[in-house]
Design a protein around this motif. Sequence first.
Motif, PDB file in Angstrom:
ATOM      1  N   SER A  93      62.644 131.741  33.024  1.00 52.91           N
ATOM      2  CA  SER A  93      61.746 131.979  34.155  1.00 52.91           C
ATOM      3  C   SER A  93      60.688 133.028  33.853  1.00 52.91           C
ATOM      4  N   ALA A  94      60.846 133.753  32.727  1.00 52.17           N
ATOM      5  CA  ALA A  94      59.862 134.777  32.350  1.00 52.17           C
ATOM      6  C   ALA A  94      58.656 134.186  31.632  1.00 52.17           C
ATOM      7  N   TYR A  95      58.694 132.883  31.328  1.00 48.72           N
ATOM      8  CA  TYR A  95      57.607 132.232  30.588  1.00 48.72           C
ATOM      9  C   TYR A  95      56.996 131.122  31.449  1.00 48.72           C
ATOM     10  N   LYS A  96      55.716 130.932  31.264  1.00 45.28           N
ATOM     11  CA  LYS A  96      55.026 129.882  32.010  1.00 45.28           C
ATOM     12  C   LYS A  96      55.345 128.494  31.473  1.00 45.28           C
ATOM     13  N   SER A  97      55.669 128.421  30.178  1.00 44.65           N
ATOM     14  CA  SER A  97      55.881 127.120  29.558  1.00 44.65           C
ATOM     15  C   SER A  97      56.675 127.288  28.273  1.00 44.65           C
ATOM     16  N   TYR A  98      57.112 126.179  27.733  1.00 56.14           N
ATOM     17  CA  TYR A  98      57.797 126.148  26.444  1.00 56.14           C
ATOM     18  C   TYR A  98      56.880 126.668  25.342  1.00 56.14           C
ATOM     19  N   GLU A  99      55.615 126.304  25.393  1.00 58.90           N
ATOM     20  CA  GLU A  99      54.656 126.746  24.372  1.00 58.90           C
ATOM     21  C   GLU A  99      54.495 128.263  24.393  1.00 58.90           C
ATOM     22  N   GLU A 100      54.480 128.848  25.596  1.00 60.92           N
ATOM     23  CA  GLU A 100      54.368 130.314  25.678  1.00 60.92           C
ATOM     24  C   GLU A 100      55.612 130.981  25.102  1.00 60.92           C
ATOM     25  N   TYR A 101      56.771 130.410  25.393  1.00 59.00           N
ATOM     26  CA  TYR A 101      58.014 130.948  24.825  1.00 59.00           C
ATOM     27  C   TYR A 101      57.950 130.955  23.298  1.00 59.00           C
ATOM     28  N   LEU A 102      57.503 129.845  22.696  1.00 61.01           N
ATOM     29  CA  LEU A 102      57.416 129.773  21.237  1.00 61.01           C
ATOM     30  C   LEU A 102      56.471 130.834  20.681  1.00 61.01           C
ATOM     31  N   LYS A 103      55.313 130.993  21.309  1.00 59.39           N
ATOM     32  CA  LYS A 103      54.317 131.936  20.805  1.00 59.39           C
ATOM     33  C   LYS A 103      54.810 133.378  20.893  1.00 59.39           C
ATOM     34  N   LYS A 104      55.549 133.702  21.969  1.00 54.20           N
ATOM     35  CA  LYS A 104      56.017 135.071  22.154  1.00 54.20           C
ATOM     36  C   LYS A 104      57.281 135.381  21.349  1.00 54.20           C
ATOM     37  N   THR A 105      58.002 134.352  20.942  1.00 54.53           N
ATOM     38  CA  THR A 105      59.273 134.562  20.253  1.00 54.53           C
ATOM     39  C   THR A 105      59.145 134.451  18.737  1.00 54.53           C
ATOM     40  N   ASP A 107      56.507 134.042  15.177  1.00 55.99           N
ATOM     41  CA  ASP A 107      55.159 134.178  14.645  1.00 55.99           C
ATOM     42  C   ASP A 107      54.661 132.814  14.158  1.00 55.99           C
ATOM     43  N   GLN A 108      53.420 132.778  13.688  1.00 56.53           N
ATOM     44  CA  GLN A 108      52.808 131.525  13.264  1.00 56.53           C
ATOM     45  C   GLN A 108      53.591 130.875  12.121  1.00 56.53           C
ATOM     46  N   LYS A 109      54.080 131.696  11.207  1.00 53.58           N
ATOM     47  CA  LYS A 109      54.853 131.163  10.081  1.00 53.58           C
ATOM     48  C   LYS A 109      56.121 130.475  10.561  1.00 53.58           C
ATOM     49  N   GLY A 110      56.806 131.109  11.524  1.00 48.25           N
ATOM     50  CA  GLY A 110      58.033 130.529  12.051  1.00 48.25           C
ATOM     51  C   GLY A 110      57.784 129.224  12.778  1.00 48.25           C
ATOM     52  N   LYS A 255      71.084 133.027  17.116  1.00 48.52           N
ATOM     53  CA  LYS A 255      70.983 133.488  18.503  1.00 48.52           C
ATOM     54  C   LYS A 255      70.026 134.669  18.618  1.00 48.52           C
ATOM     55  N   SER A 256      70.094 135.584  17.661  1.00 48.36           N
ATOM     56  CA  SER A 256      69.201 136.745  17.710  1.00 48.36           C
ATOM     57  C   SER A 256      67.750 136.340  17.542  1.00 48.36           C
ATOM     58  N   ARG A 257      67.493 135.225  16.845  1.00 46.64           N
ATOM     59  CA  ARG A 257      66.121 134.766  16.670  1.00 46.64           C
ATOM     60  C   ARG A 257      65.581 134.099  17.934  1.00 46.64           C
ATOM     61  N   PHE A 258      66.423 133.348  18.635  1.00 47.64           N
ATOM     62  CA  PHE A 258      65.954 132.560  19.769  1.00 47.64           C
ATOM     63  C   PHE A 258      66.093 133.300  21.103  1.00 47.64           C
ATOM     64  N   ALA A 259      67.068 134.174  21.229  1.00 46.09           N
ATOM     65  CA  ALA A 259      67.320 134.851  22.504  1.00 46.09           C
ATOM     66  C   ALA A 259      66.315 135.969  22.734  1.00 46.09           C
ATOM     67  N   ASP A 260      66.069 136.288  23.999  1.00 44.16           N
ATOM     68  CA  ASP A 260      65.210 137.432  24.317  1.00 44.16           C
ATOM     69  C   ASP A 260      65.945 138.510  25.110  1.00 44.16           C
ATOM     70  N   THR A 261      67.207 138.272  25.468  1.00 49.73           N
ATOM     71  CA  THR A 261      67.968 139.214  26.294  1.00 49.73           C
ATOM     72  C   THR A 261      69.423 139.206  25.844  1.00 49.73           C
ATOM     73  N   SER A 262      70.002 140.404  25.717  1.00 45.93           N
ATOM     74  CA  SER A 262      71.434 140.520  25.429  1.00 45.93           C
ATOM     75  C   SER A 262      72.143 141.087  26.661  1.00 45.93           C
ATOM     76  N   TYR A 263      73.411 140.794  26.765  1.00 42.42           N
ATOM     77  CA  TYR A 263      74.197 141.280  27.902  1.00 42.42           C
ATOM     78  C   TYR A 263      75.666 141.332  27.490  1.00 42.42           C
ATOM     79  N   PRO A 264      76.505 142.126  28.188  1.00 44.07           N
ATOM     80  CA  PRO A 264      77.935 142.128  27.887  1.00 44.07           C
ATOM     81  C   PRO A 264      78.703 141.184  28.811  1.00 44.07           C
ATOM     82  N   PHE A 265      79.762 140.591  28.279  1.00 44.41           N
ATOM     83  CA  PHE A 265      80.728 139.901  29.128  1.00 44.41           C
ATOM     84  C   PHE A 265      81.690 140.930  29.722  1.00 44.41           C
ATOM     85  N   LEU A 266      82.276 140.577  30.843  1.00 48.27           N
ATOM     86  CA  LEU A 266      83.184 141.477  31.553  1.00 48.27           C
ATOM     87  C   LEU A 266      84.547 140.830  31.740  1.00 48.27           C
TER      88      LEU A 266
END
Length: 398
Positions: A93-105, A107-110, A255-266
């Motif tokens: 929900s933090a991204y407007k689109s799939y393309e924006e997610y790719l660009k922000k996550t 780089d061009q090489k990736g 997961k560290s490459r694709f994820a943008d948020t970490s959290y703990p399980f309880l």
Amino acid sequence: MARILNILSNHIDFHELVLLEKKTDKLYRWIRNSFTGNLAYQKKLPRENPNYGGQRPMVLTSVPSYIDTELDLGTDIIIKKVRTFPGSLIKLSAYKSYEEYLKKTFDQKGRSHFAKCQNLLNECFTIRHQIYYGSMEKEKYQIVFNAFEQMQARRFKQKGLQSGTDPMLSEYREKTLELVRSKEACISVIYNGDTPIAISLNYILGKIVHGFTKTFDSAYSKFSLGNIELLNVIKWCFDEGFEVFDFMKGEYSYKSRFADTSYPFLIETIYYKKEALSRVWGHSVFFGLKLFYFVYHATKSIRSINTEKSRDSSKNNIKVQKTLLDSTTVGSDEKRVNFNEIQSQYIQRAICDYCYRRREQMDSLKFYKKRDRIKMVSQREVLIFQVNGPMDTKENRQ
């Protein structure tokens, strides 16, 4: 750990209760995504006389910390929480689109690498991607799950795991088809022709997609098949308007490459505060869990030193010989086989690697078997593949 919790408490796993069994109303009044504030579940009517029953404490495991909940167990309870394992997710929900997610996550090489692998995969094989969501034939479901079990068993074997398969796989098989049909789960499959080569099982709570488990045919590793399948699912999540893609437990590099948020399980320990025995029992279980995970996290860095061992050793398990392409290329004692009949995962991977390097279409290759070797004939050359040791083929096992 689960066995001990079952003895000491009324043990309930959040994911099994809410995502697999769909018995959310047994415990919860509502569940909410804390990132957006949107409800993922809400009970129509609360329980008239809520009580979890008995003097044993209730222990809820695998509770994601980013999910807000309200239990439907009354007000005379105490809830104690302990952080356990790390999780990670994408806030879609933090991204407007799939393309924006790719660009922000990435780089061009990736991004170029993903596109190259996708193009090469399509060029070398007959590829199609299918997400089953809302409908799926039972016969197709059985084919997909059989392929899932076979691929997972191979990958477990490669990693040296003795169990061979996920212990939860039988429960996944039993429950997932109806969840797919009711849009409470989806199955993502990449096919080469009619053969599944990458599969993921994803379970849904409101607008949250949980990536439970995935596997792929390691023969296609050169094409970044696991990443391509994951990108397909993420794009589908954007198209369907989901808010979160949860990678769940486990610390893996992808997961560290694709994820943008970490959290703990309880782990949540719940007990009745008016009963003295219940309070003592509940406190004991809570502090036992707190001590266990304190020791776990304190020794985690030491244990992790020994985990980076024994990567795939296919290059050491196979011999490759090049011969001339002439009229005697194929002998009368060599049996024609197709790619899927080659049971050695090392030879299959070597052939796929060849397609990747030479941009060769699989359909243009011919394969012949003679005892413990496979001969591959292309338009340019002939390669003979042989495993160091007896080939693991169905024919040799019969």
